[in-house]
Motif scaffolding. Structure first.
Motif, PDB file in Angstrom:
ATOM      1  N   HIS A 294      28.263  86.700  37.369  1.00 33.31           N
ATOM      2  CA  HIS A 294      28.905  86.653  36.200  1.00 33.31           C
ATOM      3  C   HIS A 294      27.925  87.413  35.059  1.00 33.31           C
ATOM      4  O   HIS A 294      26.457  86.248  35.272  1.00 33.31           O
ATOM      5  CB  HIS A 294      29.110  85.916  35.957  1.00 33.31           C
ATOM      6  CG  HIS A 294      29.496  85.344  34.359  1.00 33.31           C
ATOM      7  ND1 HIS A 294      30.412  86.229  34.205  1.00 33.31           N
ATOM      8  CD2 HIS A 294      29.186  84.498  33.794  1.00 33.31           C
ATOM      9  CE1 HIS A 294      30.204  85.888  32.223  1.00 33.31           C
ATOM     10  NE2 HIS A 294      29.561  84.478  32.339  1.00 33.31           N
ATOM     11  N   PHE A 295      27.469  88.293  34.742  1.00 32.55           N
ATOM     12  CA  PHE A 295      25.817  88.162  33.148  1.00 32.55           C
ATOM     13  C   PHE A 295      26.639  87.926  32.105  1.00 32.55           C
ATOM     14  O   PHE A 295      27.280  88.297  31.828  1.00 32.55           O
ATOM     15  CB  PHE A 295      26.255  89.858  33.291  1.00 32.55           C
ATOM     16  CG  PHE A 295      25.036  90.699  34.588  1.00 32.55           C
ATOM     17  CD1 PHE A 295      24.018  90.636  34.197  1.00 32.55           C
ATOM     18  CD2 PHE A 295      26.508  91.489  35.381  1.00 32.55           C
ATOM     19  CE1 PHE A 295      22.946  90.946  35.067  1.00 32.55           C
ATOM     20  CE2 PHE A 295      24.889  91.524  35.976  1.00 32.55           C
ATOM     21  CZ  PHE A 295      23.671  92.168  36.236  1.00 32.55           C
ATOM     22  N   ARG A 296      25.013  87.174  32.035  1.00 28.81           N
ATOM     23  CA  ARG A 296      25.289  86.040  30.467  1.00 28.81           C
ATOM     24  C   ARG A 296      24.137  87.020  29.508  1.00 28.81           C
ATOM     25  O   ARG A 296      23.063  86.831  30.309  1.00 28.81           O
ATOM     26  CB  ARG A 296      24.919  84.759  30.132  1.00 28.81           C
ATOM     27  CG  ARG A 296      25.939  83.932  31.188  1.00 28.81           C
ATOM     28  CD  ARG A 296      25.355  82.289  31.615  1.00 28.81           C
ATOM     29  NE  ARG A 296      26.553  81.462  31.970  1.00 28.81           N
ATOM     30  CZ  ARG A 296      25.547  80.488  32.287  1.00 28.81           C
ATOM     31  NH1 ARG A 296      24.803  80.140  32.651  1.00 28.81           N
ATOM     32  NH2 ARG A 296      27.045  79.508  33.003  1.00 28.81           N
ATOM     33  N   PHE A 297      24.784  87.529  28.774  1.00 31.21           N
ATOM     34  CA  PHE A 297      23.769  88.179  27.594  1.00 31.21           C
ATOM     35  C   PHE A 297      23.351  87.561  26.558  1.00 31.21           C
ATOM     36  O   PHE A 297      24.434  86.799  26.061  1.00 31.21           O
ATOM     37  CB  PHE A 297      24.509  90.047  27.491  1.00 31.21           C
ATOM     38  CG  PHE A 297      24.497  90.935  28.430  1.00 31.21           C
ATOM     39  CD1 PHE A 297      23.535  91.418  29.276  1.00 31.21           C
ATOM     40  CD2 PHE A 297      25.653  91.239  28.907  1.00 31.21           C
ATOM     41  CE1 PHE A 297      23.910  92.072  30.436  1.00 31.21           C
ATOM     42  CE2 PHE A 297      26.289  91.576  30.189  1.00 31.21           C
ATOM     43  CZ  PHE A 297      25.224  92.277  30.798  1.00 31.21           C
ATOM     44  N   THR A 298      22.277  88.102  26.276  1.00 34.74           N
ATOM     45  CA  THR A 298      21.822  86.942  24.790  1.00 34.74           C
ATOM     46  C   THR A 298      20.908  88.684  24.298  1.00 34.74           C
ATOM     47  O   THR A 298      20.632  89.075  24.491  1.00 34.74           O
ATOM     48  CB  THR A 298      20.804  85.947  24.836  1.00 34.74           C
ATOM     49  OG1 THR A 298      20.064  85.753  25.363  1.00 34.74           O
ATOM     50  CG2 THR A 298      21.731  84.383  25.944  1.00 34.74           C
TER      51      THR A 298
END
Lengths: 466, 33
Positions: free
Chosen positions: A186-190
């Motif tokens: 699961h990618f979390r982008f900021t």
């Protein structure tokens, strides 16, 4: 080891190694302070003398109090021992060479020319450059391939100004989403932006794909426009504030941070925080500039004292606003005493140079974004991985116990030894101690703990659970 | 009652159960497990 402090009418005792926090009255505060240094008779005698005009302070009462203190000690909640040194490297050892987070420098260029920029106006002391999709794709492949059993992977889009390479950002997110299912990740982008290039397309994309977004605003217009100017010297406040408002509104007012920097020009930074609150922003962060002492923006000794007072003022004001039903959040005061990080995380710190690295537009790997541009900190690249393994080991060994000065500091399990980049810039070594940073950090933790004590008291009075 | 102890995560106890899934300051983090 314990730490005692009095703030905003609260007497607080923190037990360093268990994480326990006690809110006590002044009699218990004094008794705990003497408990390990004096005999029972000495404590009782001293307190009977000090509180001779108090009917509630009797010999029997004091003996019962000392018994309560001993019970807390027996439970490991006061004067607990530090038995953690042997496990200090355990999390990093157990993690092997797992990488779970990358800071992608998609743009080493910027449309603003802020004089205090640690990244040298986005160029990181090098050439202007934009990351190609191919380099970014390889970085994501490197991250997935080296992430082991970690499910949550984090990618920061950073710069410079990342929106100057928005097309590549969009393509990289699409590529990562394609690979998520097959890889069970699961990618979390900021994304961190100065706001100049925000438009409806950016807002829709960021609000759909980014778990969080950092919006750079220094507060009052005259403060912001003093340093955050374009290449013609024009301030950016009037351009970005309406864009930030629109982005935050369409985001539902959550999962963002206004991120300001305060300098010698505004050590009274709470005026800037409250200005942001007046603009309607509630998720706030203001950070002290990290600059060489001869830099005119650098905080002086006198400024540090002002800033500490400002932190106290901010905590009291936040409690007031909370009671009035219009709360604001301050990054450093978010303290979850019940569900904070485990001891392994507290001992090992942020993970820079091991599980977290920065990637330049050319695909070079650095320990974190604040080391980029200094060749001696280059760790490898996204094709060959980490080739400077000695450097990785140096960062792996960087923990709370790596710094002699931290061993008897009450805050060591809150700061985890502090920021390696700040230490390096202040002392020349990642194992150094950035002393003024420590001083401010400790004040922030005291304020955050005091707020937790106040909130617990208020919720008790209301008959609710916090 | 002169001492009120707030509810906190017992750090000594947390040594028994380091998964590494928490987000990349440390003090302000939440455990996600």
């Amino acid at each position: 080891m314990i730490h005692q402090f009095q703030l905003n009418g609260y007497n607080i005792v923190m037990d360093t190694c268990s994480g326990a926090v006690h809110v006590v009255d002044e009699v218990a505060y004094d008794a705990i302070g003497m408990f390990e240094k004096c005999s029972e008779d000495e404590i009782v005698g001293a307190l009977l003398q000090k509180y001779h005009d108090r009917a509630d302070v009797t010999r029997e009462d004091l003996l019962a109090l000392l018994s309560d203190i001993q019970a807390l000690k027996d439970q490991g909640k006061l004067f607990s021992e530090d038995d953690y040194e042997e496990m200090a490297g355990a999390l990093k050892e157990r993690s092997g060479n797992i990488v779970k987070a990358l800071c992608l420098h998609v743009a080493h260029t910027c449309n603003l020319n802020c004089s205090y920029c640690f990244a040298s106006q986005g160029k990181y002391h090098g050439e202007r450059a934009l990351m190609s999709f191919e380099v970014g794709k390889q970085a994501l492949d490197f991250l997935i391939a080296n992430s082991g059993s970690r499910r949550n992977l984090e990618v920061d889009f950073f710069g410079g100004e990342p929106l100057m390479n928005f097309d590549v950002v969009k393509r990289l997110v699409a590529y990562a989403r394609e690979r998520e299912k097959e890889c069970r990740k699961h990618f979390r982008f900021t994304l961190t932006t100065n706001g100049m290039l925000i438009d409806d397309d950016v807002i829709d994309f960021v609000n759909r794909e980014c778990d969080n977004v950092v919006l750079s605003l220094d507060g009052r217009k005259e403060i912001h426009d003093r340093l955050r100017v374009d290449y013609l010297g024009r301030g950016s406040y009037d351009v970005i504030v309406p864009k930030f408002k629109r982005l935050v509104e369409k985001r539902g007012g959550t999962r963002y941070y206004m991120r300001g920097t305060f300098t010698h020009a505004n050590p009274d930074f709470t005026r800037d925080l409250f200005h942001m609150a007046d603009l309607g922003f509630t998720e706030l962060s203001m950070e002290p500039v990290v600059a060489a002492m001869d830099d005119p923006a650098a905080l002086t000794k006198e400024d540090i004292e002002i800033v500490k007072g400002e932190y106290e003022k901010l905590a009291a004001e936040m409690l007031r606003r909370r009671r009035e039903g219009r709360p604001i959040t301050f990054y450093h005061y978010m303290l979850d005493l019940k569900a904070g990080p485990c001891i392994y995380k507290r001992l090992s710190g942020c993970g820079s140079g091991t599980e977290y690295m920065a990637v330049t537009p050319w695909g070079d790997l650095y320990p974190c974004h604040q080391f980029v541009g200094e060749e001696k900190w280059r760790m490898g690249d996204v094709w060959q991985g980490v080739t400077n393994t000695a450097l990785r080991e140096e960062f792996r060994a960087c923990n709370v116990y790596a710094r002699e000065e931290c061993r008897d500091c009450w805050a060591r399990l809150y700061c985890s030894g502090g920021c390696a980049a700040n230490a390096m810039h202040a002392t020349g070594s990642i194992r150094g101690v950035y002393k003024s940073g420590c001083e401010l950090f400790k004040k922030r933790i005291e304020c955050a703990v005091m707020m937790q004590a106040a909130i617990a008291e208020e919720t008790d009075a209301e008959g609710n659970t916090p | 009652d002169r001492i009120k102890t707030l509810e906190t995560r017992d750090l000594c106890e947390s040594a028994k159960k380091g998964c590494g899934e928490c987000q990349t300051g440390v003090a302000n983090q939440k455990c996600e497990n």
